[in-house]
Design a protein around this motif. Structure first.
Motif, short mmCIF file in Angstrom:
data_model
loop_
_atom_site.label_atom_id
_atom_site.label_comp_id
_atom_site.label_asym_id
_atom_site.label_seq_id
_atom_site.Cartn_x
_atom_site.Cartn_y
_atom_site.Cartn_z
N VAL A 334 47.69 3.58 -38.29
CA VAL A 334 48.72 2.54 -38.31
C VAL A 334 48.25 1.43 -39.23
O VAL A 334 47.09 1.02 -39.16
N VAL A 335 49.12 0.96 -40.08
CA VAL A 335 48.80 -0.18 -40.92
C VAL A 335 49.46 -1.39 -40.28
O VAL A 335 50.68 -1.49 -40.23
N GLY B 43 36.85 2.10 -32.09
CA GLY B 43 38.30 2.22 -32.17
C GLY B 43 39.02 0.95 -31.79
O GLY B 43 40.15 0.71 -32.20
N TYR B 44 38.35 0.10 -31.01
CA TYR B 44 39.03 -1.10 -30.54
C TYR B 44 38.93 -2.26 -31.50
O TYR B 44 39.74 -3.17 -31.46
N VAL B 45 37.89 -2.28 -32.35
CA VAL B 45 37.76 -3.43 -33.26
C VAL B 45 38.04 -3.06 -34.71
O VAL B 45 38.01 -3.93 -35.56
N THR B 46 38.26 -1.81 -35.01
CA THR B 46 38.54 -1.46 -36.40
C THR B 46 39.83 -0.66 -36.48
O THR B 46 40.34 -0.19 -35.48
N GLY B 47 40.30 -0.52 -37.70
CA GLY B 47 41.48 0.32 -37.92
C GLY B 47 41.09 1.70 -38.40
O GLY B 47 41.91 2.44 -38.93
N ASN B 49 40.07 5.65 -38.66
CA ASN B 49 40.53 6.87 -38.00
C ASN B 49 39.78 8.05 -38.60
O ASN B 49 38.92 7.88 -39.45
N ASP B 50 40.14 9.26 -38.15
CA ASP B 50 39.37 10.43 -38.55
C ASP B 50 39.52 10.76 -40.04
O ASP B 50 38.72 11.49 -40.59
N GLY B 51 40.57 10.25 -40.66
CA GLY B 51 40.74 10.50 -42.09
C GLY B 51 39.96 9.48 -42.90
O GLY B 51 39.23 9.82 -43.82
N TYR B 52 40.12 8.23 -42.54
CA TYR B 52 39.39 7.15 -43.19
C TYR B 52 38.35 6.64 -42.21
O TYR B 52 38.55 5.67 -41.50
N SER B 53 37.22 7.35 -42.18
CA SER B 53 36.23 6.99 -41.17
C SER B 53 35.27 5.93 -41.66
O SER B 53 34.47 5.42 -40.90
N TRP B 54 35.33 5.63 -42.96
CA TRP B 54 34.54 4.53 -43.49
C TRP B 54 35.51 3.45 -43.94
O TRP B 54 36.47 3.72 -44.65
N GLY B 55 35.25 2.23 -43.52
CA GLY B 55 36.18 1.16 -43.85
C GLY B 55 35.48 -0.03 -44.46
O GLY B 55 34.62 0.12 -45.33
N LEU B 56 35.82 -1.19 -43.96
CA LEU B 56 35.27 -2.39 -44.58
C LEU B 56 33.75 -2.48 -44.47
O LEU B 56 33.07 -2.86 -45.41
N PHE B 57 33.21 -2.15 -43.31
CA PHE B 57 31.77 -2.39 -43.12
C PHE B 57 30.94 -1.59 -44.10
O PHE B 57 30.08 -2.12 -44.80
N LYS B 58 31.21 -0.28 -44.17
CA LYS B 58 30.39 0.53 -45.07
C LYS B 58 30.82 0.33 -46.52
O LYS B 58 30.00 0.18 -47.41
N ASN B 59 32.13 0.38 -46.77
CA ASN B 59 32.58 0.40 -48.15
C ASN B 59 32.60 -0.96 -48.80
O ASN B 59 32.50 -1.08 -50.02
N PRO B 358 42.30 -2.15 -42.73
CA PRO B 358 41.43 -2.74 -41.71
C PRO B 358 42.22 -3.55 -40.68
O PRO B 358 43.21 -4.18 -41.02
N SER B 359 41.73 -3.53 -39.46
CA SER B 359 42.37 -4.32 -38.42
C SER B 359 41.94 -5.78 -38.57
O SER B 359 41.03 -6.09 -39.34
N ILE B 360 42.59 -6.64 -37.84
CA ILE B 360 42.27 -8.07 -37.94
C ILE B 360 40.82 -8.33 -37.56
O ILE B 360 40.09 -9.04 -38.24
N ALA B 361 40.40 -7.71 -36.46
CA ALA B 361 39.01 -7.90 -36.02
C ALA B 361 38.04 -7.41 -37.08
O ALA B 361 37.00 -8.02 -37.33
N GLU B 362 38.39 -6.30 -37.71
CA GLU B 362 37.52 -5.74 -38.74
C GLU B 362 37.41 -6.69 -39.92
O GLU B 362 36.32 -6.93 -40.46
#
Lengths: 386, 406, 315
Positions: A334-335, B43-47, B49-59, B358-362
């Motif tokens: 979800v975005v 799962g609760y603090v980031t957006g 998922n199994d497709g995009y398992s690397w997000g702001l922190f790593k990338n 990314p989620s707001i918390a992320e």
């Protein structure tokens, strides 16, 4: 109603029956409860040897429904059962004796067949205040059952009442009604719950005991696995409707008329171990609650019957996929628009701050003095210092 | 005050300014959210998922921001390998930004991994998978921070220790200093080798994903491109830090150093762009840059943000105004960061139908970790002699000999 | 000191000389960069989409055998209704319907147990590893939860428990806790009523697949088995009458991702030779520079007002 044409010729007395007919009766009975044909031969052989096991049947807190349902069997009919297969030495509903005669019949049956008779218990036993709520001849049910069970070869509890307390044990259970297995601690009790229990399960259990000398395989609650091994939901004729999502939403609506799944009307099929979906009652096809359009209420299960409201949906413990399929690529992720907005805001703020800083750098400083030219090299050739 | 930077000074400024409180608050928020993450799960603090398992922190915090944290590496190569000793006064600043960039990157990484208790097994080389690029990144980065950056960043702290009235502490500081001075070449050589390895490997990480990374970015030359971009971004970061510090605390503008660095940065960027375009043409995918689909537009944006400043920085008049210098560096840095970030996220399309933002918390955590670096920077420059300044009136807290030789 | 082009040139030439020598003159140790052959007793699955009737008996069977909590999807608790593989679902039956409705196929999705798995190659701690018979297994006591396996896998198979504090990587492991212990085959092949999915040695399954193709030419898409060569070969093979792309399978070349990475790593690192030689060169240059720097700074003019320099030995 009952189709009379296929019933075997009633034979009330063994003496008038030829062996072939008798064999047919036994074969039908064993087939009806799923035992193999070879067992029929064993039963016949055992009975011919005169080994009709003695059965003592006790009644306690019950409605006699289980006996009544037994009366409505014809494969074999109760008459064949009583006279050809077992020796029913004590049964308060069916026997002719009463009063002291009945008491004596019970005692003599116990003594004559000590260690060899099968005790069948129908009804729950009250436990509060030392069991005074159920007494026969000034003896409490507790005492009677313990006395009779002490020299029984096997104990069978027929019906939910005898198996775990049944109707009398419903809240607030003022008499402390319990199943007979709780009373006879430390003793294996075959429980055949149901309200009423399906009589063929009793017949099957008894026949197996007669033929093979042992009880059928039981689960952890003492229920024969051949009858209680599955929940109704896993062998229900309306399962295809459940899987396809076709439900009756209200009694009498279109879905109900079309025979759709009764899950939404509170059917406890998913929580109820029983054989009603394959072995109906009164020997009439669809003569069972779901077949007649009423949701199962879980009469065999202690946690369900008389405890969970009838219309409350059951929990599906072992779900299976529905009639629809997952697509080849399902969307995931979800975005959040707020997060996107926040990200944009932050990005914009950083860029804005950069532009402001750049302006400040340009305007707050006068044009910086260019670096001094490097000093001319002296003759001594000393190195220029930084 | 203008003039050439010749020494490092401690700022005599109050610590608890409004910006400091802002950055410190963001940092505290990030750690609070991080604590919450440890209690509940990613799962609760980031957006993610199994497709995009690397997000702001790593990338972002690791891949993109440690490139910015390659300032120490970039300036050290210039100063030592290419013997440009004029850049020595800005070494401490560059090394500090490196330490903070890597440090906060690794903090973000610590919150990102799902089973951090098994990091203990890292200590046993027997468990290492020698074929894994990620293993190489992890070992190299850790070794770099522990064995190189630590040591290189010690002089300002040793200096402070040396100034302590307690003679024991003074002597300890001198002892450590001489130990470092004797072994310095070996640590610095390590500080050249290790970042070369892991900054290129950060690019090599995505090589394993094969066709899941868009062909405009996926190439066997990705380690080289990532390494060069780390160099460019390292220079950019040091430049921006120096310019902002000069603006904020009146450190004087050593346009000589600043112009030299920017010129170098611009030219390396042009070389970088040339390598990238030759690679695209060689692989036959250059046309994809002009299809004007989502990837093409992103690629063109990235290229534009790199090319325009790089070309403009060629012209001396544009380099001689600090504000213009800053803005061009800033834009170039954005382009470079976009490049470092893109193959991992934007240009990465896993099999299936996955969306990620990314989620707001992320976002708050990512910004918070960066703010933590800024907070520590502010504390450091106001407590230790790090920032460069012209020689002039004595300022208490200037770097003292012999510590300023390192 | 001004910019000294000589110094820059010296540095550049020196650096590239080192790099060039290392990169070209030393022969590449090519042992590891080539393709990997499957183990002789490698096992896997053969899924024939033309035989699958979509009964999905394999899905609850897999759930029960692996002790997974069923994913109820959006069914309000009624059904097991995952729409993708996820942390609760190691095996999924999907349905492909062509837009014009003329073509349909089921697809069984689970870990492909590659011959040269990208997840195993990428996993920094060897948590994902090849078990006996080539089964790709996951070891919870080594995994750090970095999720590089999810980036690496071309089939997007490993799933992560995002909502747990102790998250696992979840994927089919060919029932390695059952096969050879309490049973001879995985749960899914055991319950399949049409033998659409069968278990066996990869060599046998490939032979069977080719036999089926030859027995009915034109029935199977492009008369080939998916997984024979894709990404270096997979141990779970797929036969289909529709294009594999429609079943969600990626189009992959013959070279596996790990082989490409090994090739690149070898080209750069030459075992560990490149870093060692590079370090030697860099340390040498640094030693020289450092000596000169110390001489220089310790004999240079002071800054005005600085305390007198300590009299120290030069390094």
């Amino acid at each position: 109603m009952l189709d009379q044409s296929n019933l075997p010729i009633p034979t009330s007395f063994r003496n008038g029956v030829d062996r072939r007919t008798f064999f047919k009766v036994v074969a039908q009975a064993t087939a009806a409860i799923g035992l193999t044909g070879s067992l029929a031969a064993k039963v016949v052989a055992a009975v011919e040897k005169g080994a009709r096991p003695s059965v003592i049947w006790l009644h306690f807190q019950e409605c006699t429904g289980c006996t009544e349902s037994l009366l409505r069997t014809s494969h074999p009919g109760l008459a064949e059962v009583l006279f050809d297969l077992i020796s029913l030495d004590y049964h308060e509903t069916l026997m002719a004796a009463a009063g002291h005669q009945a008491e004596q019949a019970l005692e003599s049956a116990i003594q004559k067949n000590a260690g060899k008779y099968i005790l069948v218990v129908e009804g729950a036993l009250p436990t509060k205040e030392n069991g005074i709520y159920m007494q026969i001849g000034q003896k409490t049910g507790l005492d009677i059952v313990k006395h009779v069970a002490s020299s029984a070869a096997a104990v069978v509890a027929i019906g939910s009442c005898a198996s775990w307390g049944g109707v009398p044990s419903a809240e607030p259970n003022p008499t402390g009604a319990s199943g007979v297995n709780e009373i006879l601690q430390g003793r294996a009790v075959v429980t055949l719950p149901g309200c009423p229990a399906n009589p063929y399960i009793l017949l099957g259990t008894l026949l197996q005991f007669v033929a093979l000398g042992k009880l059928p395989e039981l689960d952890d609650q003492g229920r024969p696995k051949f009858a209680y091994g599955r929940v109704i939901h896993e062998h229900c004729p309306r399962r295809a409707h459940f899987d396809a999502g076709r439900f009756a939403e209200e009694f009498g609506d279109e879905g109900h008329r079309l025979g759709y799944c009764l899950y939404k009307l509170g059917c406890k099929g998913p929580s109820t171990h029983a054989s009603c979906s394959v072995l109906q009652f009164c020997e009439v096809v669809d003569a069972w609650p779901i077949g007649l359009g009423h949701p199962c209420f879980g009469c065999t299960e202690k946690e369900v019957a008389f405890r969970v409201p009838m219309l409350k949906p059951a929990e599906i413990v072992r779900p299976t996929p529905p009639a629809t399929y997952a697509p080849v690529t399902a969307p995931v992720g979800v975005v959040s628009p707020i997060a996107t907005g926040l990200g944009g805001l932050i990005g914009g703020a950083i860029v804005g701050a950069g532009i402001v800083a750049a302006k400040k750098m340009n305007t707050s400083q006068p044009t910086p003095v260019p670096p001094p030219p490097p000093p001319a090299k002296t003759d001594s050739g000393s190195k220029v210092t930084e | 005050m203008t003039g050439r930077w010749q020494r490092c000074v401690r700022l005599n400024q109050p610590l608890f300014t409004k910006p400091f409180i802002l950055f410190a608050s963001l940092a505290a928020l990030a750690f609070l959210l991080g604590f919450f993450r440890e209690l509940t799960g990613l799962g609760y603090v980031t957006g993610l998922n199994d497709g995009y398992s690397w997000g702001l922190f790593k990338n972002w915090n690791v891949t993109a921001l440690t490139a910015m944290g390659s300032g120490g590496y970039a300036i050290a190569i210039l100063t030592w390998l290419f013997n440009q000793r004029k850049f020595h006064p800005i070494m401490r600043t560059a090394l500090l930004t490196s330490f903070l960039g890597y440090g906060t990157g690794m903090i973000a990484l610590g919150f990102d991994v799902g089973r951090p208790w098994n990091f203990l097994h890292f200590n046993n080389p027997h468990n290492w998978n020698p074929h894994s690029v990620l293993m190489e990144v992890a070992v190299c980065m850790t070794a770099y921070v522990i064995f190189a950056l630590d040591v290189e960043n010690m002089p300002p702290f040793l200096e402070r220790l040396y100034m302590s009235p307690d003679p024991k502490k003074s002597q300890l500081a001198m002892k450590i200093f001489f130990a470092i001075r004797a072994t310095f070449p070996f640590f610095v050589a390590l500080a050249f080798l290790l970042p070369s390895m892991h900054q290129s490997s950060l690019g090599g990480l995505m090589y394993l994903a094969g066709t899941r990374v868009h062909p405009l970015w996926q190439t066997a030359r990705i380690p080289l491109l990532y390494l060069l971009m780390a160099y460019i971004l390292g220079l950019a970061c040091v430049l921006m830090v120096l310019l902002l510090s000069s603006m904020a605390w009146d450190l004087g503008w050593d346009m000589d150093i600043l112009e030299q660095l920017t010129k170098l940065m611009g030219r390396i960027t042009v070389v970088w762009l040339a390598i990238q375009f030759i690679d695209l043409a060689y692989r036959g995918v250059l046309h994809l840059a002009f299809t004007f689909d989502y990837y093409s537009i992103w690629f063109l944006l990235q290229t534009f943000l790199l090319l325009v400043p790089a070309l403009l920085l060629w012209f001396k008049p544009l380099r001689s105004q600090p504000g213009t210098l800053f803005l061009l560096t800033f834009v170039l840095a954005i382009g470079g960061l976009i490049y470092r970030f893109t193959p991992t996220t934007v240009a990465f399309s896993p099999l299936g139908n996955y969306k990620y933002f990314p989620s707001i918390a992320e976002i708050l955590m990512s910004i918070g970790f960066t703010s933590f670096a800024v907070t520590l920077f502010l504390i450091a420059v106001k407590r230790f002699a790090i920032l460069p300044a012209p020689a002039g009136e004595i300022t208490a807290g200037a770097a003292v000999q012999p510590f300023d030789t390192l | 000191m001004n910019v000294n082009r000589r110094d820059i040139l010296k540095g550049l030439i020196g650096g590239s000389a080192i790099a060039g020598v290392v990169a070209t003159a030393i022969p590449a140790a090519d042992k590891d960069s080539g393709a990997i052959a499957p183990e002789s007793d490698a096992v896997g699955l053969l899924y024939d989409a033309t035989k699958c009737i979509g009964c999905r008996a394999c899905m609850p069977a897999c759930q029960n055998a692996n002790g997974l909590t069923p994913d109820r999807g959006g069914s309000g608790g009624l059904y097991m209704q995952p729409d993708t593989l996820n942390a609760h679902t190691k095996n999924l039956i999907k349905l492909y319907t062509a837009p014009d409705g003329h073509e349909r196929s089921f697809m069984k999705q689970q870990c492909m147990h590659c011959v040269d798995p990208a997840c195993v190659s990428g996993c920094p701690m060897n948590a994902l590893h090849k078990e006996p018979k080539g089964v790709v297994g996951w070891n919870p006591s080594l995994c750090i939860g970095c999720r590089y396996c999810q980036i690496a896998c071309p089939f997007n198979i490993p799933k992560f428990e995002w909502d747990k504090v102790n998250p696992k990587i979840v994927k089919c492991e060919l029932c390695r806790h059952i096969v050879g212990i309490t049973d001879s085959q995985p749960a899914c092949t055991k319950v399949c009523p049409t033998h659409a999915v069968v278990y066996g040695k990869r060599t046998d399954l490939l032979a069977e697949a080719h036999r089926r193709i030859q027995a009915e030419p034109g029935k199977y898409f492009e008369d080939r088995v998916y997984g024979e060569f894709e990404a270096g070969g997979t141990q779970c093979l797929i036969l289909s009458h529709v294009d594999f792309v429609h079943l969600g399978l990626p189009t992959l070349g013959k070279q596996s991702g790990p082989a490409q990475v090994r090739h690149m790593a070898n080209f750069i690192y030459r075992g560990f030779l490149t870093p060692i030689v590079l370090y030697g060169g860099l340390a040498g240059v640094m030693h020289y520079r450092w000596k000169h720097h110390l001489i220089h700074t310790e004999t240079s003019q002071h800054h005005e007002g600085d305390p007198a320099p300590q009299q120290e030995n030069n390094a």
